[in-house]
Design a protein around this motif. Structure first.
Motif, PDB file in Angstrom:
ATOM      1  N   ALA A 218       0.818  -1.215   0.000  1.00 16.91           N
ATOM      2  CA  ALA A 218       0.000   0.000   0.000  1.00 16.91           C
ATOM      3  C   ALA A 218       0.854   1.269   0.000  1.00 16.91           C
ATOM      4  O   ALA A 218       0.562   2.205  -0.758  1.00 16.91           O
ATOM      5  CB  ALA A 218      -0.967  -0.011   1.190  1.00 16.91           C
ATOM      6  N   PRO A 219       1.922   1.367   0.822  1.00 20.28           N
ATOM      7  CA  PRO A 219       2.784   2.549   0.731  1.00 20.28           C
ATOM      8  C   PRO A 219       3.409   2.733  -0.646  1.00 20.28           C
ATOM      9  O   PRO A 219       3.556   3.868  -1.122  1.00 20.28           O
ATOM     10  CB  PRO A 219       3.855   2.289   1.791  1.00 20.28           C
ATOM     11  CG  PRO A 219       3.196   1.402   2.790  1.00 20.28           C
ATOM     12  CD  PRO A 219       2.300   0.524   1.976  1.00 20.28           C
ATOM     13  N   ALA A 220       3.793   1.629  -1.322  1.00 20.44           N
ATOM     14  CA  ALA A 220       4.379   1.741  -2.656  1.00 20.44           C
ATOM     15  C   ALA A 220       3.371   2.318  -3.646  1.00 20.44           C
ATOM     16  O   ALA A 220       3.721   3.153  -4.498  1.00 20.44           O
ATOM     17  CB  ALA A 220       4.872   0.380  -3.129  1.00 20.44           C
ATOM     18  N   ILE A 221       2.122   1.884  -3.546  1.00 20.52           N
ATOM     19  CA  ILE A 221       1.071   2.436  -4.406  1.00 20.52           C
ATOM     20  C   ILE A 221       0.895   3.927  -4.128  1.00 20.52           C
ATOM     21  O   ILE A 221       0.780   4.743  -5.050  1.00 20.52           O
ATOM     22  CB  ILE A 221      -0.249   1.678  -4.191  1.00 20.52           C
ATOM     23  CG1 ILE A 221      -0.117   0.233  -4.671  1.00 20.52           C
ATOM     24  CG2 ILE A 221      -1.397   2.376  -4.919  1.00 20.52           C
ATOM     25  CD1 ILE A 221      -1.306  -0.647  -4.310  1.00 20.52           C
ATOM     26  N   MET A 222       0.888   4.311  -2.868  1.00 21.46           N
ATOM     27  CA  MET A 222       0.734   5.710  -2.484  1.00 21.46           C
ATOM     28  C   MET A 222       1.871   6.564  -3.055  1.00 21.46           C
ATOM     29  O   MET A 222       1.647   7.655  -3.591  1.00 21.46           O
ATOM     30  CB  MET A 222       0.714   5.844  -0.966  1.00 21.46           C
ATOM     31  CG  MET A 222       0.553   7.269  -0.474  1.00 21.46           C
ATOM     32  SD  MET A 222       0.958   7.452   1.263  1.00 21.46           S
ATOM     33  CE  MET A 222       2.743   7.246   1.209  1.00 21.46           C
ATOM     34  N   ILE A 223       3.106   6.054  -2.959  1.00 20.18           N
ATOM     35  CA  ILE A 223       4.267   6.779  -3.489  1.00 20.18           C
ATOM     36  C   ILE A 223       4.140   6.947  -5.002  1.00 20.18           C
ATOM     37  O   ILE A 223       4.410   8.018  -5.557  1.00 20.18           O
ATOM     38  CB  ILE A 223       5.568   6.036  -3.121  1.00 20.18           C
ATOM     39  CG1 ILE A 223       5.800   6.100  -1.612  1.00 20.18           C
ATOM     40  CG2 ILE A 223       6.762   6.633  -3.864  1.00 20.18           C
ATOM     41  CD1 ILE A 223       6.878   5.148  -1.115  1.00 20.18           C
ATOM     42  N   GLY A 224       3.719   5.896  -5.696  1.00 23.01           N
ATOM     43  CA  GLY A 224       3.537   5.987  -7.142  1.00 23.01           C
ATOM     44  C   GLY A 224       2.475   6.995  -7.525  1.00 23.01           C
ATOM     45  O   GLY A 224       2.650   7.773  -8.475  1.00 23.01           O
ATOM     46  N   GLU A 225       1.358   7.012  -6.797  1.00 23.71           N
ATOM     47  CA  GLU A 225       0.294   7.982  -7.067  1.00 23.71           C
ATOM     48  C   GLU A 225       0.776   9.405  -6.818  1.00 23.71           C
ATOM     49  O   GLU A 225       0.446  10.332  -7.566  1.00 23.71           O
ATOM     50  CB  GLU A 225      -0.924   7.674  -6.185  1.00 23.71           C
ATOM     51  CG  GLU A 225      -1.625   6.369  -6.502  1.00 23.71           C
ATOM     52  CD  GLU A 225      -2.444   6.440  -7.779  1.00 23.71           C
ATOM     53  OE1 GLU A 225      -2.577   7.552  -8.352  1.00 23.71           O
ATOM     54  OE2 GLU A 225      -2.950   5.388  -8.205  1.00 23.71           O
ATOM     55  N   ARG A 226       1.568   9.586  -5.772  1.00 22.70           N
ATOM     56  CA  ARG A 226       2.092  10.921  -5.472  1.00 22.70           C
ATOM     57  C   ARG A 226       3.070  11.377  -6.557  1.00 22.70           C
ATOM     58  O   ARG A 226       3.050  12.537  -6.965  1.00 22.70           O
ATOM     59  CB  ARG A 226       2.796  10.889  -4.111  1.00 22.70           C
ATOM     60  CG  ARG A 226       3.104  12.263  -3.559  1.00 22.70           C
ATOM     61  CD  ARG A 226       1.854  13.028  -3.257  1.00 22.70           C
ATOM     62  NE  ARG A 226       2.132  14.275  -2.576  1.00 22.70           N
ATOM     63  CZ  ARG A 226       1.542  15.429  -2.884  1.00 22.70           C
ATOM     64  NH1 ARG A 226       0.651  15.480  -3.874  1.00 22.70           N
ATOM     65  NH2 ARG A 226       1.821  16.537  -2.214  1.00 22.70           N
ATOM     66  N   ALA A 227       3.916  10.478  -7.038  1.00 22.78           N
ATOM     67  CA  ALA A 227       4.841  10.816  -8.117  1.00 22.78           C
ATOM     68  C   ALA A 227       4.085  11.212  -9.377  1.00 22.78           C
ATOM     69  O   ALA A 227       4.456  12.173 -10.064  1.00 22.78           O
ATOM     70  CB  ALA A 227       5.774   9.646  -8.399  1.00 22.78           C
TER      71      ALA A 227
END
Length: 236
Positions: A218-227
């Motif tokens: 879930a954190p990896a998905i969040m980081i990708g969405e933020r990028a």
């Protein structure tokens, strides 16, 4: 380089496994009807290795089947497994360039469990799983007790520190949450742009200054969405 490191202890049962090496039929059943053995949920929880820690520092997974070869081998034998890992590790490794050639593989030094406190925490996590396995309501479903599991190399010989440490030394592996090697602030800026380079961003868990306590999906998905948001804003 930070990662969650742990191990599994496993016990045989007389219940036939729900899944074999070929899961194509079960996958079709899941897609068509949303039911079947592929619809089961993994069980787990967070625990404290000591009463003095401010927050849980051990995550435990419970899974069907015998875990061998770092969880990558097909579960041919029926059974049940418990796997603790150190949720907030102090040990640090590194990822370095091996060669100036862009396609050369990096030199990865995991340095798992180098910190003695990590070893202590994992030892307590294994001891907790052994205690769970002794619970009568669960033990009645298993064909092997701790001694039988130990004889098969699937559990420590006893709950002594030495036997647990011997087991950890040979059975520990990554739970596949590598993080921290492109740390926010040191390698990338607040919009995930690599310092000193043009048009290069990093959008995965390597930007985390500190590894999260639990799973990194879930954190990896969040980081990708933020990028993606940063890129859209810069394009506008």
């Amino acid at each position: 380089m930070q990662d969650h490191t742990g191990c599994f202890i496993s016990f045989f049962s007389d219940t036939e496994p729900l899944l074999g090496p070929d899961t194509s039929a079960e996958e079709q059943l899941l897609r068509r009807q949303g039911t079947g053995p592929m619809a089961w949920n993994e069980t787990g929880g967070f625990f404290s290795s000591d009463d003095d820690v401010p927050a849980p520092d051990i995550q435990v997974h419970a899974a069907l089947g015998i875990v061998r070869d770092e969880g990558l081998a097909a579960p041919h034998e029926p059974g049940m497994s418990f796997g603790p890992y150190v949720a907030r590790p102090a040990s640090r490794g590194s990822v370095r360039l091996r060669h100036s050639h862009p396609y050369a593989k990096p030199r990865i030094f995991h340095n798992y469990l180098a910190d003695p406190d990590d070893r202590r925490r994992l030892r307590e996590g294994v001891r907790l799983c052994m205690r769970i396995a002794r619970e009568q309501r669960l033990a009645s479903l298993l064909r092997s007790d701790l001694r039988g599991a130990a004889d098969a190399g699937l559990a420590p010989a006893s709950d002594s520190d030495q036997d647990i440490d011997d087991f950890i030394r040979t059975q520990s592996f990554s739970f596949y949450h590598p993080s921290g090697t492109c740390m926010l602030g040191k390698v990338v800026d607040h919009e995930l742009r690599v310092h000193g380079l043009e048009n290069i961003r990093v959008a995965d868990t390597s930007i985390m200054p500190t590894l999260v306590t639990g799973n990194t999906n879930a954190p990896a998905i969040m980081i990708g969405e933020r990028a993606a948001s940063f890129i859209r804003m810069s394009a506008g």
